[in-house]
Write a protein that holds these residues in place. Structure first.
Motif, PDB file in Angstrom:
ATOM      1  N   TYR A   1       0.852  -1.196   0.000  1.00 64.29           N
ATOM      2  CA  TYR A   1       0.000   0.000   0.000  1.00 64.29           C
ATOM      3  C   TYR A   1       0.885   1.243   0.000  1.00 64.29           C
ATOM      4  O   TYR A   1       1.602   1.501   0.966  1.00 64.29           O
ATOM      5  N   ILE A   2       0.818   1.991  -1.105  1.00 59.79           N
ATOM      6  CA  ILE A   2       1.598   3.222  -1.229  1.00 59.79           C
ATOM      7  C   ILE A   2       0.796   4.369  -0.614  1.00 59.79           C
ATOM      8  O   ILE A   2      -0.272   4.733  -1.122  1.00 59.79           O
ATOM      9  N   ALA A   3       1.289   4.913   0.492  1.00 60.86           N
ATOM     10  CA  ALA A   3       0.626   6.034   1.160  1.00 60.86           C
ATOM     11  C   ALA A   3       1.440   7.304   0.939  1.00 60.86           C
ATOM     12  O   ALA A   3       2.646   7.321   1.188  1.00 60.86           O
ATOM     13  N   THR A   4       0.790   8.355   0.469  1.00 64.27           N
ATOM     14  CA  THR A   4       1.481   9.634   0.276  1.00 64.27           C
ATOM     15  C   THR A   4       1.875  10.203   1.632  1.00 64.27           C
ATOM     16  O   THR A   4       1.355   9.802   2.678  1.00 64.27           O
ATOM     17  N   ALA A   5       2.788  11.170   1.618  1.00 60.43           N
ATOM     18  CA  ALA A   5       3.227  11.806   2.865  1.00 60.43           C
ATOM     19  C   ALA A   5       2.050  12.456   3.586  1.00 60.43           C
ATOM     20  O   ALA A   5       1.948  12.404   4.816  1.00 60.43           O
ATOM     21  N   ALA A   6       1.131  13.056   2.809  1.00 62.97           N
ATOM     22  CA  ALA A   6      -0.040  13.715   3.410  1.00 62.97           C
ATOM     23  C   ALA A   6      -0.958  12.699   4.087  1.00 62.97           C
ATOM     24  O   ALA A   6      -1.488  12.954   5.172  1.00 62.97           O
ATOM     25  N   LEU A   7      -1.147  11.547   3.461  1.00 58.10           N
ATOM     26  CA  LEU A   7      -1.990  10.510   4.052  1.00 58.10           C
ATOM     27  C   LEU A   7      -1.342   9.933   5.301  1.00 58.10           C
ATOM     28  O   LEU A   7      -2.013   9.698   6.310  1.00 58.10           O
ATOM     29  N   GLN A   8      -0.046   9.700   5.255  1.00 59.53           N
ATOM     30  CA  GLN A   8       0.673   9.208   6.436  1.00 59.53           C
ATOM     31  C   GLN A   8       0.502  10.187   7.594  1.00 59.53           C
ATOM     32  O   GLN A   8       0.246   9.782   8.731  1.00 59.53           O
ATOM     33  N   GLN A   9       0.642  11.462   7.289  1.00 58.66           N
ATOM     34  CA  GLN A   9       0.515  12.496   8.315  1.00 58.66           C
ATOM     35  C   GLN A   9      -0.890  12.499   8.911  1.00 58.66           C
ATOM     36  O   GLN A   9      -1.065  12.644  10.125  1.00 58.66           O
ATOM     37  N   ALA A  10      -1.900  12.326   8.059  1.00 58.19           N
ATOM     38  CA  ALA A  10      -3.290  12.317   8.526  1.00 58.19           C
ATOM     39  C   ALA A  10      -3.555  11.139   9.451  1.00 58.19           C
ATOM     40  O   ALA A  10      -4.192  11.291  10.508  1.00 58.19           O
ATOM     41  N   VAL A  11      -3.087   9.963   9.067  1.00 61.52           N
ATOM     42  CA  VAL A  11      -3.286   8.767   9.893  1.00 61.52           C
ATOM     43  C   VAL A  11      -2.627   8.957  11.254  1.00 61.52           C
ATOM     44  O   VAL A  11      -3.236   8.716  12.304  1.00 61.52           O
ATOM     45  N   ASN A  12      -1.396   9.409  11.260  1.00 65.33           N
ATOM     46  CA  ASN A  12      -0.656   9.563  12.509  1.00 65.33           C
ATOM     47  C   ASN A  12      -1.234  10.668  13.388  1.00 65.33           C
ATOM     48  O   ASN A  12      -1.253  10.550  14.607  1.00 65.33           O
ATOM     49  N   ALA A  13      -1.740  11.738  12.758  1.00 60.96           N
ATOM     50  CA  ALA A  13      -2.371  12.812  13.525  1.00 60.96           C
ATOM     51  C   ALA A  13      -3.639  12.323  14.214  1.00 60.96           C
ATOM     52  O   ALA A  13      -3.896  12.646  15.386  1.00 60.96           O
ATOM     53  N   ALA A  14      -4.440  11.537  13.492  1.00 57.26           N
ATOM     54  CA  ALA A  14      -5.680  11.005  14.070  1.00 57.26           C
ATOM     55  C   ALA A  14      -5.378  10.075  15.248  1.00 57.26           C
ATOM     56  O   ALA A  14      -6.098  10.065  16.250  1.00 57.26           O
ATOM     57  N   VAL A  15      -4.310   9.287  15.117  1.00 59.70           N
ATOM     58  CA  VAL A  15      -3.923   8.374  16.195  1.00 59.70           C
ATOM     59  C   VAL A  15      -3.482   9.160  17.431  1.00 59.70           C
ATOM     60  O   VAL A  15      -3.883   8.855  18.558  1.00 59.70           O
ATOM     61  N   VAL A  16      -2.684  10.192  17.234  1.00 56.79           N
ATOM     62  CA  VAL A  16      -2.202  11.009  18.349  1.00 56.79           C
ATOM     63  C   VAL A  16      -3.364  11.727  19.038  1.00 56.79           C
ATOM     64  O   VAL A  16      -3.451  11.782  20.266  1.00 56.79           O
ATOM     65  N   LEU A  17      -4.285  12.284  18.230  1.00 54.05           N
ATOM     66  CA  LEU A  17      -5.427  13.014  18.779  1.00 54.05           C
ATOM     67  C   LEU A  17      -6.505  12.083  19.330  1.00 54.05           C
ATOM     68  O   LEU A  17      -7.407  12.539  20.034  1.00 54.05           O
ATOM     69  N   GLU A  18      -6.420  10.795  18.984  1.00 57.29           N
ATOM     70  CA  GLU A  18      -7.433   9.799  19.371  1.00 57.29           C
ATOM     71  C   GLU A  18      -8.810  10.218  18.860  1.00 57.29           C
ATOM     72  O   GLU A  18      -9.813  10.138  19.550  1.00 57.29           O
ATOM     73  N   LYS A  19      -8.813  10.686  17.613  1.00 56.62           N
ATOM     74  CA  LYS A  19     -10.060  11.060  16.943  1.00 56.62           C
ATOM     75  C   LYS A  19     -10.273  10.151  15.739  1.00 56.62           C
ATOM     76  O   LYS A  19      -9.304   9.647  15.157  1.00 56.62           O
ATOM     77  N   PRO A  20     -11.528   9.941  15.337  1.00 54.69           N
ATOM     78  CA  PRO A  20     -11.772   9.188  14.102  1.00 54.69           C
ATOM     79  C   PRO A  20     -11.151   9.904  12.905  1.00 54.69           C
ATOM     80  O   PRO A  20     -11.158  11.139  12.839  1.00 54.69           O
ATOM     81  N   LEU A  21     -10.606   9.126  11.983  1.00 59.75           N
ATOM     82  CA  LEU A  21     -10.055   9.679  10.747  1.00 59.75           C
ATOM     83  C   LEU A  21     -11.102   9.541   9.652  1.00 59.75           C
ATOM     84  O   LEU A  21     -11.470   8.426   9.277  1.00 59.75           O
ATOM     85  N   LEU A  22     -11.612  10.674   9.168  1.00 64.77           N
ATOM     86  CA  LEU A  22     -12.602  10.692   8.094  1.00 64.77           C
ATOM     87  C   LEU A  22     -11.869  10.804   6.762  1.00 64.77           C
ATOM     88  O   LEU A  22     -11.190  11.802   6.499  1.00 64.77           O
ATOM     89  N   ILE A  23     -11.994   9.775   5.942  1.00 64.92           N
ATOM     90  CA  ILE A  23     -11.307   9.721   4.651  1.00 64.92           C
ATOM     91  C   ILE A  23     -12.325   9.860   3.519  1.00 64.92           C
ATOM     92  O   ILE A  23     -13.291   9.100   3.437  1.00 64.92           O
TER      93      ILE A  23
END
Length: 278
Positions: A9-31
């Motif tokens: 799975y090729i994830a762009t830098a922006a997508l990687q950042q979004a996933v990691n931000a959602a994990v840190v914030l403990e919020k659902p990630l809306l894609i």
């Protein structure tokens, strides 16, 4: 924990950042993003990379928020009472756990996928506000309070079929998956088909992106459809030269049914190819 994509799975830098931000914030990630851009696959690959369980809740037009928490099977209890089954004395025997309940009580932090939330009724997201925010809910039939010991990683996908309520959006971290560029698409193809010839990839990508740029196209072909098309091209040993032949099948690319999914688009491409030849 930092998600950087996986081997498949090729994830762009922006997508990687979004996933990691959602994990840190403990919020659902809306894609959000076009169909076929890997929204659902993201949750599968994230769970794989974390070596944890994936719980998938695929939403339909008839899905109710309550089903994600639990369902009480009153019909089965009535039937069992008529048959004299001793199980009827414990109402918990007729409570079926939903995906959120399973995620809240998992031994290891799971990934919870709420797939295509925009298919449900407009009130569906609002009905989950408290549960997704507080990560707990009450079971009225048993008086039980179900609370997550470890907050699951929640991935919510939407195809933008309808607008989501502002109150729901405030509780999510949002990311839109842009359609891959030609370079990114070539990387995706290399992951799926490492033995494919670069000449075929080059010609196929040229045809594919020209097709997506056709004005008036009802349904643009997606990443997954391109991968299907390439698989067929390799299986039938179609040469790159054939893809360049504008007279092939009246201007249609070989095996066009993998890319064009309705008769209006087929007719449009044929008409444009005929006008170009004139």
């Amino acid at each position: 924990m930092f998600f950087t994509g996986t081997d498949s799975y090729i994830a762009t830098a922006a997508l990687q950042q979004a996933v990691n931000a959602a994990v840190v914030l403990e919020k659902p990630l809306l894609i959000k993003g076009e169909p076929g851009t890997g929204k659902t696959l993201l949750a599968e690959e994230l769970a794989k990379s974390l070596n944890t369980d994936l719980l998938q809740w695929h939403i339909k037009s008839t899905t109710k928020a309550q089903q994600g928490l639990y369902e009480y099977d009153a019909v089965s209890r009535l039937r069992d009472s008529q048959l004299g089954d001793p199980r009827v004395h414990d109402i918990a025997n007729y409570i079926k756990q939903g995906k959120l309940w399973q995620a809240f009580t998992a031994d290891k932090r799971p990934v919870l996928l709420i797939d295509e939330i925009d298919k449900a009724d407009i009130e569906f997201p609002n009905d989950l506000l408290l549960e997704l925010d507080k990560m707990e809910f009450h079971v009225y039939e048993t008086g039980q309070q179900v609370k997550a010991q470890v907050r699951p990683i929640v991935i919510i996908t939407s195809n933008n079929e309808k607008e989501l309520p502002d109150a729901f959006l405030r509780r999510c971290f949002f990311h839109y998956i842009d359609f891959p560029s030609q370079q990114e698409m070539a990387q995706i193809i290399a992951v799926h088909y490492p033995d494919i010839t670069q000449k075929l990839v080059k010609e196929a990508l040229e045809v594919f992106f020209k097709l997506r740029d056709v004005p008036g196209l009802k349904k643009k072909p997606s990443t997954s459809e391109l991968l299907d098309w390439l698989k067929l091209l390799m299986a039938d040993d179609i040469s790159p030269d054939t893809l360049r032949d504008k007279t092939h099948q009246g201007g249609l690319m070989p095996l066009f049914g993998a890319l064009l999914k309705n008769e209006q688009d087929v007719s449009l491409v044929e008409k444009l190819a005929f006008m170009a030849r004139r």
